[in-house]
Design a protein around this motif. Structure first.
Motif, PDB file in Angstrom:
ATOM      1  N   THR A  39       0.847  -1.195   0.000  1.00 49.37           N
ATOM      2  CA  THR A  39       0.000   0.000   0.000  1.00 49.37           C
ATOM      3  C   THR A  39       0.880   1.242   0.000  1.00 49.37           C
ATOM      4  OG1 THR A  39      -0.102   0.017   2.405  1.00 49.37           O
ATOM      5  CG2 THR A  39      -1.854  -1.154   1.268  1.00 49.37           C
ATOM      6  N   LYS A  40       0.330   2.333  -0.565  1.00 50.63           N
ATOM      7  CA  LYS A  40       1.052   3.601  -0.597  1.00 50.63           C
ATOM      8  C   LYS A  40       0.324   4.612   0.261  1.00 50.63           C
ATOM      9  CE  LYS A  40       2.962   3.118  -5.210  1.00 50.63           C
ATOM     10  NZ  LYS A  40       3.068   3.710  -6.546  1.00 50.63           N
ATOM     11  N   ARG A  41       1.097   5.484   0.882  1.00 53.86           N
ATOM     12  CA  ARG A  41       0.532   6.563   1.678  1.00 53.86           C
ATOM     13  C   ARG A  41       1.181   7.854   1.213  1.00 53.86           C
ATOM     14  NH1 ARG A  41       1.362   9.826   5.669  1.00 53.86           N
ATOM     15  NH2 ARG A  41       3.216   9.247   6.779  1.00 53.86           N
ATOM     16  N   ILE A  42       0.369   8.855   0.952  1.00 51.51           N
ATOM     17  CA  ILE A  42       0.891  10.142   0.504  1.00 51.51           C
ATOM     18  C   ILE A  42       1.157  11.016   1.722  1.00 51.51           C
ATOM     19  CG2 ILE A  42       0.391  12.231  -0.830  1.00 51.51           C
ATOM     20  CD1 ILE A  42      -1.448  10.496  -2.578  1.00 51.51           C
ATOM     21  N   ASP A  43       2.371  11.529   1.840  1.00 48.15           N
ATOM     22  CA  ASP A  43       2.739  12.412   2.948  1.00 48.15           C
ATOM     23  C   ASP A  43       2.566  13.851   2.486  1.00 48.15           C
ATOM     24  OD1 ASP A  43       3.915  13.858   4.999  1.00 48.15           O
ATOM     25  OD2 ASP A  43       5.512  12.394   5.313  1.00 48.15           O
ATOM     26  N   TRP A  44       1.382  14.400   2.690  1.00 52.84           N
ATOM     27  CA  TRP A  44       1.057  15.744   2.219  1.00 52.84           C
ATOM     28  C   TRP A  44       1.921  16.803   2.886  1.00 52.84           C
ATOM     29  CZ3 TRP A  44      -1.392  15.567  -2.085  1.00 52.84           C
ATOM     30  CH2 TRP A  44      -2.293  14.548  -2.345  1.00 52.84           C
ATOM     31  N   ARG A  45       2.271  16.606   4.128  1.00 49.96           N
ATOM     32  CA  ARG A  45       3.110  17.577   4.835  1.00 49.96           C
ATOM     33  C   ARG A  45       4.486  17.694   4.174  1.00 49.96           C
ATOM     34  NH1 ARG A  45       6.637  17.218   9.592  1.00 49.96           N
ATOM     35  NH2 ARG A  45       6.692  19.267  10.567  1.00 49.96           N
ATOM     36  N   GLU A  46       5.067  16.552   3.838  1.00 50.15           N
ATOM     37  CA  GLU A  46       6.385  16.565   3.185  1.00 50.15           C
ATOM     38  C   GLU A  46       6.316  17.214   1.804  1.00 50.15           C
ATOM     39  OE1 GLU A  46       9.509  15.852   4.244  1.00 50.15           O
ATOM     40  OE2 GLU A  46       8.548  15.713   6.208  1.00 50.15           O
ATOM     41  N   ILE A  47       5.226  17.003   1.091  1.00 50.97           N
ATOM     42  CA  ILE A  47       5.056  17.631  -0.224  1.00 50.97           C
ATOM     43  C   ILE A  47       5.028  19.150  -0.060  1.00 50.97           C
ATOM     44  CG2 ILE A  47       3.452  17.969  -2.142  1.00 50.97           C
ATOM     45  CD1 ILE A  47       2.659  14.991  -1.781  1.00 50.97           C
ATOM     46  N   CYS A  48       4.257  19.624   0.913  1.00 54.49           N
ATOM     47  CA  CYS A  48       4.186  21.074   1.158  1.00 54.49           C
ATOM     48  C   CYS A  48       5.551  21.637   1.532  1.00 54.49           C
ATOM     49  CB  CYS A  48       3.152  21.380   2.247  1.00 54.49           C
ATOM     50  SG  CYS A  48       1.454  21.170   1.681  1.00 54.49           S
ATOM     51  N   LYS A  49       6.319  20.907   2.350  1.00 53.10           N
ATOM     52  CA  LYS A  49       7.658  21.374   2.732  1.00 53.10           C
ATOM     53  C   LYS A  49       8.565  21.456   1.510  1.00 53.10           C
ATOM     54  CE  LYS A  49       9.658  19.608   6.363  1.00 53.10           C
ATOM     55  NZ  LYS A  49      10.097  18.664   7.421  1.00 53.10           N
ATOM     56  N   GLU A  50       8.537  20.419   0.684  1.00 53.44           N
ATOM     57  CA  GLU A  50       9.402  20.388  -0.490  1.00 53.44           C
ATOM     58  C   GLU A  50       9.070  21.509  -1.473  1.00 53.44           C
ATOM     59  OE1 GLU A  50      10.176  17.511  -4.314  1.00 53.44           O
ATOM     60  OE2 GLU A  50       9.919  16.558  -2.350  1.00 53.44           O
ATOM     61  N   LEU A  51       7.791  21.807  -1.631  1.00 52.18           N
ATOM     62  CA  LEU A  51       7.380  22.838  -2.581  1.00 52.18           C
ATOM     63  C   LEU A  51       7.241  24.207  -1.933  1.00 52.18           C
ATOM     64  CD1 LEU A  51       4.704  20.786  -4.533  1.00 52.18           C
ATOM     65  CD2 LEU A  51       7.099  21.217  -5.169  1.00 52.18           C
ATOM     66  N   ASP A  52       7.630  24.317  -0.680  1.00 52.87           N
ATOM     67  CA  ASP A  52       7.574  25.564   0.082  1.00 52.87           C
ATOM     68  C   ASP A  52       6.161  26.165   0.055  1.00 52.87           C
ATOM     69  OD1 ASP A  52       8.747  27.381   1.792  1.00 52.87           O
ATOM     70  OD2 ASP A  52       9.260  28.774   0.155  1.00 52.87           O
ATOM     71  N   ILE A  53       5.184  25.310   0.329  1.00 53.05           N
ATOM     72  CA  ILE A  53       3.787  25.723   0.369  1.00 53.05           C
ATOM     73  C   ILE A  53       3.386  25.882   1.831  1.00 53.05           C
ATOM     74  CG2 ILE A  53       1.408  25.033  -0.133  1.00 53.05           C
ATOM     75  CD1 ILE A  53       2.565  23.277  -2.394  1.00 53.05           C
ATOM     76  N   GLU A  54       2.757  27.020   2.143  1.00 50.27           N
ATOM     77  CA  GLU A  54       2.268  27.219   3.505  1.00 50.27           C
ATOM     78  C   GLU A  54       0.837  26.716   3.570  1.00 50.27           C
ATOM     79  OE1 GLU A  54       1.610  30.754   6.769  1.00 50.27           O
ATOM     80  OE2 GLU A  54       3.217  30.947   5.285  1.00 50.27           O
ATOM     81  N   ALA A  55       0.613  25.694   4.355  1.00 53.94           N
ATOM     82  CA  ALA A  55      -0.716  25.097   4.461  1.00 53.94           C
ATOM     83  C   ALA A  55      -1.590  25.900   5.417  1.00 53.94           C
ATOM     84  CB  ALA A  55      -0.600  23.662   4.969  1.00 53.94           C
TER      85      ALA A  55
END
Length: 106
Positions: free
Chosen positions: A76-92
Motif C-alpha cells: 500500500t502507498k501513503r501520501i505524505d502531504w506535509r512533506e510535499i508542502c515542505k518540499e514545494l515551500d507551500i504554507e498550508a
C-alpha cells in the motif's frame, strides 16, 4: 460568582464526582455479573460480550511457505502531504477548534 462561592462549588463537585465514580464501579460490577444491558431512567449500562481477535498471522506463519506469503502480500502507498508542502515551500492553512473547558478531579 465570587472566588469563595466558586471554590465551594468546586469542592461540592469534587465530592459529588467521587460518589458518582463509586456508584459507577458498583453498577459496572453488577452488570458484568448479569451479562445483560440494564437501563433505568436515564441511566444505561451497556454490556458488551468479549470480542474475538483471531490470530491469523500466528497460525499462518506456522504452515505458510514463501510462495503463499507472496501471493497474499499487498503493498500500500501513503501520501505524505506535509512533506510535499515542505518540499514545494507551500504554507498550508489550518483549522482551529472552538475553545473548551474540561472539569475533572485531579
Amino acid at each position: 460568582m465570587n472566588a469563595k462561592d466558586l471554590a465551594e462549588k468546586m469542592l461540592e463537585f469534587s465530592n459529588a464526582q467521587t460518589k458518582a465514580n463509586e456508584l459507577k464501579v458498583e453498577i459496572e460490577a453488577a452488570v458484568m455479573e448479569l451479562e445483560k444491558t440494564q437501563e433505568v431512567g436515564n441511566v444505561k449500562a451497556t454490556y458488551r460480550k468479549p470480542r474475538k481477535t483471531y490470530l491469523y498471522e500466528d497460525a499462518a506463519k506456522l504452515r505458510a511457505d514463501h510462495s503463499t506469503l507472496d501471493k497474499h502480500t499487498k503493498v500500500t502507498k501513503r501520501i505524505d502531504w506535509r512533506e510535499i508542502c515542505k518540499e514545494l515551500d507551500i504554507e498550508a492553512g489550518y483549522k482551529e477548534s472552538a475553545p473548551s473547558v474540561t472539569v475533572k478531579l485531579v
